[in-house]
Scaffold this motif. Structure first.
Motif, PDB file in Angstrom:
ATOM      1  N   ILE A  59      -5.444  26.515 -12.712  1.00  0.00           N
ATOM      2  CA  ILE A  59      -4.071  26.713 -12.218  1.00  0.00           C
ATOM      3  C   ILE A  59      -3.155  26.983 -13.391  1.00  0.00           C
ATOM      4  CG2 ILE A  59      -2.089  25.539 -11.143  1.00  0.00           C
ATOM      5  CD1 ILE A  59      -4.130  25.880  -9.076  1.00  0.00           C
ATOM      6  N   ARG A  60      -2.239  27.915 -13.218  1.00  0.00           N
ATOM      7  CA  ARG A  60      -1.095  27.952 -14.130  1.00  0.00           C
ATOM      8  C   ARG A  60       0.164  27.921 -13.291  1.00  0.00           C
ATOM      9  NH1 ARG A  60      -2.110  32.919 -17.962  1.00  0.00           N
ATOM     10  NH2 ARG A  60       0.004  32.535 -18.700  1.00  0.00           N
ATOM     11  N   VAL A  61       1.129  27.130 -13.742  1.00  0.00           N
ATOM     12  CA  VAL A  61       2.347  27.005 -12.963  1.00  0.00           C
ATOM     13  C   VAL A  61       3.449  27.824 -13.619  1.00  0.00           C
ATOM     14  CG1 VAL A  61       1.795  24.731 -12.007  1.00  0.00           C
ATOM     15  CG2 VAL A  61       3.115  24.878 -14.134  1.00  0.00           C
ATOM     16  N   ALA A  62       4.325  28.370 -12.791  1.00  0.00           N
ATOM     17  CA  ALA A  62       5.474  29.125 -13.289  1.00  0.00           C
ATOM     18  C   ALA A  62       6.738  28.422 -12.799  1.00  0.00           C
ATOM     19  CB  ALA A  62       5.425  30.556 -12.777  1.00  0.00           C
ATOM     20  N   ILE A  63       7.705  28.297 -13.705  1.00  0.00           N
ATOM     21  CA  ILE A  63       8.914  27.517 -13.388  1.00  0.00           C
ATOM     22  C   ILE A  63      10.162  28.183 -13.957  1.00  0.00           C
ATOM     23  CG2 ILE A  63       7.761  25.260 -13.309  1.00  0.00           C
ATOM     24  CD1 ILE A  63       8.828  24.833 -16.225  1.00  0.00           C
ATOM     25  N   PHE A  64      11.328  27.806 -13.400  1.00  0.00           N
ATOM     26  CA  PHE A  64      12.587  28.093 -14.077  1.00  0.00           C
ATOM     27  C   PHE A  64      12.695  27.107 -15.244  1.00  0.00           C
ATOM     28  CE2 PHE A  64      14.168  29.529  -9.705  1.00  0.00           C
ATOM     29  CZ  PHE A  64      13.999  30.873  -9.998  1.00  0.00           C
ATOM     30  N   GLY A  65      13.288  27.562 -16.363  1.00  0.00           N
ATOM     31  CA  GLY A  65      13.263  26.810 -17.616  1.00  0.00           C
ATOM     32  C   GLY A  65      13.795  25.391 -17.536  1.00  0.00           C
ATOM     33  N   ASP A  66      14.812  25.174 -16.677  1.00  0.00           N
ATOM     34  CA  ASP A  66      15.443  23.855 -16.595  1.00  0.00           C
ATOM     35  C   ASP A  66      14.468  22.739 -16.230  1.00  0.00           C
ATOM     36  OD1 ASP A  66      17.992  24.374 -17.287  1.00  0.00           O
ATOM     37  OD2 ASP A  66      18.889  23.726 -15.401  1.00  0.00           O
ATOM     38  N   LEU A  67      13.372  23.114 -15.570  1.00  0.00           N
ATOM     39  CA  LEU A  67      12.451  22.108 -15.038  1.00  0.00           C
ATOM     40  C   LEU A  67      11.498  21.556 -16.118  1.00  0.00           C
ATOM     41  CD1 LEU A  67      12.159  21.109 -12.105  1.00  0.00           C
ATOM     42  CD2 LEU A  67      10.300  22.741 -11.792  1.00  0.00           C
ATOM     43  N   PHE A  68      11.411  22.289 -17.235  1.00  0.00           N
ATOM     44  CA  PHE A  68      10.361  22.036 -18.222  1.00  0.00           C
ATOM     45  C   PHE A  68      10.356  20.595 -18.741  1.00  0.00           C
ATOM     46  CE2 PHE A  68       8.436  23.085 -22.536  1.00  0.00           C
ATOM     47  CZ  PHE A  68       7.174  23.380 -22.026  1.00  0.00           C
ATOM     48  N   ARG A  69      11.536  20.052 -18.988  1.00  0.00           N
ATOM     49  CA  ARG A  69      11.600  18.731 -19.632  1.00  0.00           C
ATOM     50  C   ARG A  69      11.962  17.607 -18.673  1.00  0.00           C
ATOM     51  NH1 ARG A  69      15.772  18.861 -23.174  1.00  0.00           N
ATOM     52  NH2 ARG A  69      15.086  16.950 -24.189  1.00  0.00           N
ATOM     53  N   VAL A  70      12.038  17.903 -17.391  1.00  0.00           N
ATOM     54  CA  VAL A  70      12.427  16.853 -16.433  1.00  0.00           C
ATOM     55  C   VAL A  70      11.312  15.816 -16.330  1.00  0.00           C
ATOM     56  CG1 VAL A  70      13.041  16.317 -14.041  1.00  0.00           C
ATOM     57  CG2 VAL A  70      13.838  18.433 -15.100  1.00  0.00           C
ATOM     58  N   PRO A  71      11.649  14.530 -16.557  1.00  0.00           N
ATOM     59  CA  PRO A  71      10.596  13.517 -16.501  1.00  0.00           C
ATOM     60  C   PRO A  71      10.186  13.152 -15.085  1.00  0.00           C
ATOM     61  CG  PRO A  71      12.693  12.510 -17.119  1.00  0.00           C
ATOM     62  CD  PRO A  71      12.958  13.982 -16.942  1.00  0.00           C
ATOM     63  N   GLY A  72       8.879  13.023 -14.888  1.00  0.00           N
ATOM     64  CA  GLY A  72       8.363  12.329 -13.717  1.00  0.00           C
ATOM     65  C   GLY A  72       8.156  10.893 -14.143  1.00  0.00           C
ATOM     66  N   THR A  73       7.213  10.201 -13.530  1.00  0.00           N
ATOM     67  CA  THR A  73       6.988   8.816 -13.975  1.00  0.00           C
ATOM     68  C   THR A  73       6.033   8.763 -15.161  1.00  0.00           C
ATOM     69  OG1 THR A  73       5.234   8.541 -12.363  1.00  0.00           O
ATOM     70  CG2 THR A  73       7.424   7.858 -11.686  1.00  0.00           C
ATOM     71  N   LYS A  74       5.248   9.841 -15.343  1.00  0.00           N
ATOM     72  CA  LYS A  74       4.300   9.838 -16.477  1.00  0.00           C
ATOM     73  C   LYS A  74       4.459  11.117 -17.287  1.00  0.00           C
ATOM     74  CE  LYS A  74       1.135   7.289 -13.597  1.00  0.00           C
ATOM     75  NZ  LYS A  74       0.548   7.673 -12.340  1.00  0.00           N
ATOM     76  N   GLY A  75       5.626  11.316 -17.829  1.00  0.00           N
ATOM     77  CA  GLY A  75       5.839  12.495 -18.658  1.00  0.00           C
ATOM     78  C   GLY A  75       6.420  13.660 -17.880  1.00  0.00           C
ATOM     79  N   SER A  76       6.407  14.835 -18.537  1.00  0.00           N
ATOM     80  CA  SER A  76       7.066  16.013 -17.979  1.00  0.00           C
ATOM     81  C   SER A  76       6.102  17.199 -18.027  1.00  0.00           C
ATOM     82  CB  SER A  76       8.293  16.341 -18.822  1.00  0.00           C
ATOM     83  OG  SER A  76       7.852  16.649 -20.146  1.00  0.00           O
ATOM     84  N   LEU A  77       6.534  18.325 -17.499  1.00  0.00           N
ATOM     85  CA  LEU A  77       5.722  19.545 -17.610  1.00  0.00           C
ATOM     86  C   LEU A  77       5.588  19.950 -19.078  1.00  0.00           C
ATOM     87  CD1 LEU A  77       7.154  21.464 -14.547  1.00  0.00           C
ATOM     88  CD2 LEU A  77       4.744  20.885 -14.868  1.00  0.00           C
ATOM     89  N   SER A  78       6.591  19.619 -19.866  1.00  0.00           N
ATOM     90  CA  SER A  78       6.517  19.889 -21.306  1.00  0.00           C
ATOM     91  C   SER A  78       5.339  19.123 -21.928  1.00  0.00           C
ATOM     92  CB  SER A  78       7.841  19.463 -21.942  1.00  0.00           C
ATOM     93  OG  SER A  78       7.698  19.278 -23.310  1.00  0.00           O
TER      94      SER A  78
END
Lengths: 360, 87
Positions: A84-103
């Motif tokens: 899988i590769r995911v594509a996102i708008f840039g703002d989402l890259f660093r948004v934290p979930g509970t265990k890290g971010s897409l970054s």
């Protein structure tokens, strides 16, 4: 374009500031719903010239900020899936979930493409037939038509390795939920510009009538915003509550019928989880069964994890307009733009990021 | 996310009634040309119109006269409106 500069002209803004001063004859609280308005208000220094008695509070209109932690965790889990590769708008890259971010996922080898348009994500899929590209859809009414058009293009071009994980949201249900909250006392809404260009100025009429709210649709330049605030203050002063549209160069009464038809072809209403607001019935959009081949949640049988929001983070209260960022114990201490805890600090249009950047 | 920039149309391709006809406009913003999709634009544009673009898709066709009228109304508010009407 030349006329954009004119909307920023100081000779136009100055008398409007004076008019605003005179227009505020009663105290009023105005919610700016849209994250782009929040930033435009800060950037143009409008908060510094607000007359006494006029209070601006930020609403839930930053799409990244209202993306729930379970959705962020599901996005990250998806990015970690092989093939899988995911594509996102840039703002989402660093948004934290509970265990890290897409970054963080990207650092450990997950393929995360930042794109300008969902159509770019479709192109990545066409260029990489051995991988499956999932566009992580985050946004409101302005963004959804383009995603719908992209899904239709994928079907038309018979692309098999492309799908969308939709967390698309609509403005009506959360606004009704917020306005029904007795703790949130607001007199007027600064209605979003480009969301309204899709759904039309008429969309706000039931809110104006049902909640006795001043409603003004506004653009993003200094003169647009000052004009809208003057009209809001006048409505509150005269108790003549209605919808006024000051952004006629982009927003019609009826809205964009072609875009709404495209959205209706691909999407249907669904319950949606909002950060800070919880699950709100029919406040989201899911992909219709007819287009299930392009629905990542169906294709990969995604179940949203049950997770807790970050402890101490007041994003939820801030998104509801009940608190302002400096009242959060984490603000500017543990939570900064360089090390954000909550999404309101991550997004460039988040209220916490705006307060931090402009030192308020 | 919702700031959408107006750009001037220099070329229009495709058929407004046929989704499969590659509905694309070429636009110019301060000398930089790019292509945008017209799939969800409200009014099919002509060369010389401005488009409000969001995430690669035009969402609104803006005629210059519309923008000028908007500006004129603001100027009237700033210069012409007596204060007593705003109370």
């Amino acid at each position: 374009m030349k006329h954009l500069d004119e909307f920023r002209d100081a000779s136009l803004a100055k008398p409007l500031v004076a008019k605003l001063e005179k227009a505020v004859t009663k105290p009023l609280r105005v919610m700016e719903i849209c994250g782009s308005h929040t930033m435009a208000i800060f950037r143009n220094g409008i908060r510094s010239i607000l007359p006494e008695g006029l209070q601006l509070i930020s609403g839930p209109g930053c799409p990244v900020c209202v993306t729930s932690a379970p959705h962020m965790d599901a996005f990250i889990a998806m990015a970690d899936m092989p093939g899988i590769r995911v594509a996102i708008f840039g703002d989402l890259f660093r948004v934290p979930g509970t265990k890290g971010s897409l970054s963080n996922a990207s650092s450990r080898g997950a393929k995360v493409d930042v794109v300008y348009s969902p159509m770019d994500a479709l192109q990545i899929a066409k260029n990489n037939p051995s991988e499956h590209v999932v566009f992580l859809g985050v946004g409101f009414e302005t963004t959804t038509p383009g995603i719908a058009a992209t899904i239709l293009a994928a079907k038309n071009d018979n692309v098999k390795n492309f799908s969308v994980f939709s967390t698309q949201k609509t403005m009506g249900p959360p606004m009704k939920a917020l306005l029904s909250d007795p703790d949130l006392k607001i007199d007027g809404l600064l209605c979003p510009g480009h969301v309204s260009s899709i759904i039309g100025a008429k969309f706000w009429e039931p809110l104006a009538a049902d909640y006795k709210l001043a409603c003004v649709v506004a653009g993003f330049e200094t003169a647009d915003l000052l004009n809208a605030l003057i009209l809001l203050a006048r409505q509150v002063a005269t108790e003549d509550f209605k919808v006024e549209n000051t952004y006629t160069r982009a927003v019609s009464y009826e809205g964009n019928a072609r875009a709404m038809k495209m959205v209706d072809e691909i999407f249907e209403p669904a319950d949606m989880n909002w950060r800070g607001l919880g699950v709100i019935p029919n406040s989201g959009l899911k992909i219709r069964e007819k287009y299930a081949d392009f629905d990542a949640e169906v294709k990969f049988d995604i179940t949203l994890p049950e997770v807790d929001e970050a402890k101490g983070c007041m994003c939820g209260q801030i998104l509801k307009g009940l608190n302002i960022p400096p009242e959060c114990p984490l603000f500017a201490k543990r939570c900064t733009p360089a090390n954000p805890i909550g999404p309101c600090m991550v997004s460039s249009e988040g209220t916490c990021a705006a307060y931090h950047k402009y030192g308020l | 996310m919702c700031i959408a920039l107006p750009m001037r149309v220099t070329k229009v391709e495709g058929n407004p009634d046929d989704f499969t006809s590659n509905q694309i406009a070429t636009v110019d913003a301060d000398g930089i040309e790019q292509q945008v999709r017209l799939d969800v634009v409200d009014i099919w544009p002509n060369v010389g119109d401005y488009l409000i673009i969001h995430a690669g898709f035009a969402i609104h066709t803006l005629e210059e006269k519309e923008a000028k009228l908007n500006l004129q109304l603001l100027r009237e508010l700033a210069e012409g409106m007596p204060d007593e009407l705003i109370s």
